[in-house]
Every structure is written in C-alpha cells, then in structure tokens.
Design a protein around this motif. Structure first.
Motif, short mmCIF file in Angstrom:
data_model
loop_
_atom_site.label_atom_id
_atom_site.label_comp_id
_atom_site.label_asym_id
_atom_site.label_seq_id
_atom_site.Cartn_x
_atom_site.Cartn_y
_atom_site.Cartn_z
N LYS A 67 0.75 -1.10 -0.01
CA LYS A 67 0.11 0.15 -0.10
C LYS A 67 0.99 1.38 0.13
O LYS A 67 0.55 2.26 -0.56
CB LYS A 67 -0.97 0.27 1.06
N PHE A 68 1.87 1.01 0.87
CA PHE A 68 2.59 2.54 1.02
C PHE A 68 4.14 2.09 0.64
O PHE A 68 4.88 2.05 1.47
CB PHE A 68 2.49 3.02 2.37
N LYS A 69 4.51 2.05 -0.77
CA LYS A 69 5.71 1.41 -1.11
C LYS A 69 6.81 2.36 -0.96
O LYS A 69 7.82 2.01 -0.78
CB LYS A 69 5.75 1.46 -2.75
N ASN A 70 6.59 3.75 -0.62
CA ASN A 70 7.69 4.58 -0.39
C ASN A 70 8.12 4.51 1.20
O ASN A 70 9.26 4.84 1.57
CB ASN A 70 7.29 6.23 -0.46
N HIS A 71 7.21 3.71 1.87
CA HIS A 71 7.77 3.61 3.23
C HIS A 71 8.35 1.93 3.55
O HIS A 71 8.77 1.85 4.44
CB HIS A 71 6.25 3.45 4.07
N TYR A 72 8.12 1.40 2.41
CA TYR A 72 8.81 -0.11 2.51
C TYR A 72 10.26 -0.08 1.98
O TYR A 72 10.78 0.69 1.21
CB TYR A 72 8.00 -0.99 1.95
N GLY A 73 10.81 -1.13 2.74
CA GLY A 73 12.35 -1.28 2.20
C GLY A 73 13.14 -0.39 2.63
O GLY A 73 14.33 -0.25 2.21
N LYS A 74 12.74 0.15 3.72
CA LYS A 74 13.95 1.12 4.42
C LYS A 74 13.91 0.73 5.81
O LYS A 74 14.32 1.88 6.70
CB LYS A 74 13.23 2.80 4.05
N ASP A 75 14.04 -0.41 6.11
CA ASP A 75 13.98 -0.61 7.64
C ASP A 75 15.01 -0.47 8.30
O ASP A 75 15.24 -0.25 9.49
CB ASP A 75 13.92 -2.41 7.66
N GLU A 76 16.36 -0.38 7.57
CA GLU A 76 17.66 0.03 8.38
C GLU A 76 17.53 1.55 8.55
O GLU A 76 18.08 1.74 9.68
CB GLU A 76 18.64 -0.04 7.09
N HIS A 77 16.73 2.38 8.19
CA HIS A 77 16.50 3.74 8.67
C HIS A 77 15.74 3.64 10.16
O HIS A 77 16.26 4.40 10.99
CB HIS A 77 15.98 4.61 7.70
N ILE A 78 14.68 2.84 10.14
CA ILE A 78 14.04 2.74 11.30
C ILE A 78 14.62 1.95 12.46
O ILE A 78 14.84 2.44 13.62
CB ILE A 78 12.69 1.69 10.92
N LEU A 79 15.70 0.93 12.05
CA LEU A 79 16.25 0.47 12.96
C LEU A 79 17.39 1.48 13.62
O LEU A 79 17.53 1.51 14.82
CB LEU A 79 16.82 -0.75 12.53
N TYR A 80 17.96 2.22 12.79
CA TYR A 80 18.80 3.05 13.11
C TYR A 80 18.55 4.24 13.95
O TYR A 80 19.03 4.42 15.16
CB TYR A 80 19.64 3.80 12.00
N LEU A 81 17.47 4.91 13.58
CA LEU A 81 16.86 5.66 14.22
C LEU A 81 16.26 5.27 15.84
O LEU A 81 16.22 6.03 16.65
CB LEU A 81 15.83 6.57 13.48
N ASN A 82 15.67 3.95 15.72
CA ASN A 82 15.16 3.44 16.88
C ASN A 82 16.21 3.44 18.13
O ASN A 82 16.10 3.59 19.17
CB ASN A 82 14.45 2.21 16.59
N ASP A 83 17.38 2.95 17.68
CA ASP A 83 18.60 2.77 18.19
C ASP A 83 18.91 4.07 18.90
O ASP A 83 19.48 4.12 20.15
CB ASP A 83 19.67 2.08 17.60
N GLU A 84 18.87 5.27 17.92
CA GLU A 84 19.16 6.56 18.62
C GLU A 84 18.23 7.22 19.54
O GLU A 84 18.72 7.71 20.57
CB GLU A 84 19.70 7.43 17.48
N ILE A 85 17.06 6.69 19.21
CA ILE A 85 15.96 7.23 20.32
C ILE A 85 16.21 6.58 21.51
O ILE A 85 16.17 7.08 22.95
CB ILE A 85 14.43 6.88 19.88
N ARG A 86 16.58 5.10 21.62
CA ARG A 86 16.69 4.69 22.80
C ARG A 86 17.69 5.24 23.81
O ARG A 86 17.79 5.01 25.05
CB ARG A 86 17.04 3.30 22.62
N LYS A 87 18.92 5.65 22.93
CA LYS A 87 19.80 6.46 23.70
C LYS A 87 19.37 7.85 24.56
O LYS A 87 20.08 8.34 25.33
CB LYS A 87 20.92 7.07 22.81
N PHE A 88 18.07 8.25 24.08
CA PHE A 88 17.59 9.47 24.77
C PHE A 88 17.49 9.28 26.10
O PHE A 88 17.34 10.16 27.14
CB PHE A 88 16.18 9.83 24.21
N LYS A 89 17.52 8.22 26.73
CA LYS A 89 17.28 7.79 28.02
C LYS A 89 18.45 8.27 29.06
O LYS A 89 18.32 8.77 30.05
CB LYS A 89 17.43 6.21 28.54
N ALA A 90 19.54 8.32 28.34
CA ALA A 90 20.57 9.07 28.96
C ALA A 90 20.43 10.50 29.33
O ALA A 90 21.23 10.92 29.86
CB ALA A 90 22.10 8.59 28.09
N LYS A 91 19.76 11.10 28.45
CA LYS A 91 19.25 12.55 28.31
C LYS A 91 18.03 12.79 29.31
O LYS A 91 17.63 13.87 29.28
CB LYS A 91 19.17 13.25 27.08
N LYS A 92 17.59 11.87 29.90
CA LYS A 92 16.54 12.05 30.98
C LYS A 92 15.22 12.09 30.25
O LYS A 92 14.36 12.72 30.70
CB LYS A 92 17.01 12.83 32.00
#
Length: 228
Positions: free
Chosen positions: A156-181
């Motif tokens: 349905k949303f082909k522009n959103h597919y096939g880009k999982d590496e970007h989701i994974l990378y940004l999610n890993d960076e978001i998890r680091k926000f814990k260090a910023k309280k």
C-alpha cells in the motif's frame, strides 16, 4: 535565492549502519506539509487550554485514534496530523509548548524516512523537539516512542517499505535518549512479528493500525505506568 520559511534542500549524506556505509543521495523537501496541515493547526490553536493535559504528538499513526476514549483519559489531546514530518512538528510545536502540558508523547519520523530525509537530520530534529519543550515548558514530562515496524506485504505504501535500516538506526538513537533523561517508550518490539514486520493482525495496510493495534499500544502505556 533563499525564500523565507520555504526552501528545498538537496544533499548528499553518508551515514553508518551496522558498520556499513549507506549513502543517501535522493532529493528531499523539508518544506512539505500535508494538505490539511494549516486547517488542523488553526483548529489546535483555537482549543482552550486545560489543566494537566497529556498531548499525543505525531503523524497519522497518532491521529488514528481517540486517545481520551482509548485510555479513559479526558485530558488527552491529539496532535497527530496525517502525513506530517519532523519539520512540520517543529513548525507547530509552539502551540503544544504554550499549553504547558503535564506530559507529551512523541511519535514521528516514518514519513521523513519515506521522503528520503537523511537520518542525521531526523535525529537532529528529534533533539530540537526535546530541547524546545524543555526550554519552553520545564515541568512537562517528555515521552519519546520508538517507531513502529512496517509490513511490505500489503503493498500500500511503497515509499515506506524497504527502508527498515533507517527505522532500526533511528530507533537505536531514540533509545539513547534515556541518557538525556527522556522517558523512552519502546513500541517497536510490541508490534513485531517473527519476520521482523509489523504484525499483520494489527494493521490495515502495513503502516497504519486498526483498533486491535491501538489496544496493544494502550496496554504498553498502562502496564508501563506512563499515564500516572
């Protein structure tokens, strides 16, 4: 020529994921705003401010439910705009800050990825969102969600597919926000199937959630104690 508040940026960016270089070379437009953006922002600005609001800020995934009913939370305010990107959130963020809410829950970024905005800029916008809320509403508790997976089998949303590496990378960076309280709510694993896709029984199109998906989300919030 520089046009105030309307500019198109085309860049070449090279980022590292999992030890591999992945060059982002496609053009992107940071000025994109959804068709109903102005109308909805005007509507938000017209809403009276109430005490101890919980603001849910994001794109169509946030906009897709009535948070006050889902969570039995009368003070919930939905600030989701379908199609929005991080630049759009920053443009309308002052309205949220001025409300001095008790809590802000942020989920944004998948549309940036679909529009080829480099991860480095998305991440910087995340940090700017956090900094501006902290500066303008010091007592507001900030919750940042990891992005949900997608499911390309729906086609349905082909522009959103096939880009999982970007989701994974940004999610890993978001998890680091814990260090910023910052309170990080890791939604991603709750919606993941055995093939590392968005669970088919929770979505209608591989991107957006159906009521069963929002029930999973509500369970994460309730059981995690994030609504207290």
């Amino acid at each position: 020529m520089i046009v105030k508040n309307r500019f198109i940026v085309i860049v070449l960016a090279s980022l590292l994921w999992f030890g591999k270089a992945d060059a982002q070379t496609k053009p992107y437009d940071s000025t994109y705003r959804p068709g109903k953006y102005k109308e909805l922002v005007q509507k938000f600005n017209a809403e009276p401010i109430t005490k101890k609001e919980y603001v849910f800020l994001g794109n169509s995934i946030t906009a897709g439910t009535d948070w006050s009913k889902l969570l039995n939370l009368p003070q919930a305010k939905n600030r989701g705009i379908s199609g929005d990107i991080t630049y759009g959130v920053l443009e309308r963020l002052q309205e949220v800050i001025d409300r001095k809410p008790a809590k802000v829950f942020v989920l944004i970024g998948i549309n940036d990825i679909s529009r080829n905005i480099p991860d480095s800029l998305i991440l910087q916008n995340y940090k700017t969102i956090i900094e501006r809320i902290r500066k303008g509403s010091k007592k507001t508790q900030i919750y940042f969600y990891t992005m949900l997976p997608v499911n390309a089998s729906f086609e349905k949303f082909k522009n959103h597919y096939g880009k999982d590496e970007h989701i994974l990378y940004l999610n890993d960076e978001i998890r680091k926000f814990k260090a910023k309280k910052v309170d990080v709510i890791d939604l991603y694993p709750h919606f993941l199937d055995g093939d590392k896709k968005l669970r088919a029984e929770l979505t209608k199109d591989g991107l957006h959630l159906i009521p069963a998906g929002y029930e999973v989300w509500a369970k994460v919030l309730n059981e995690g104690g994030y609504l207290k």
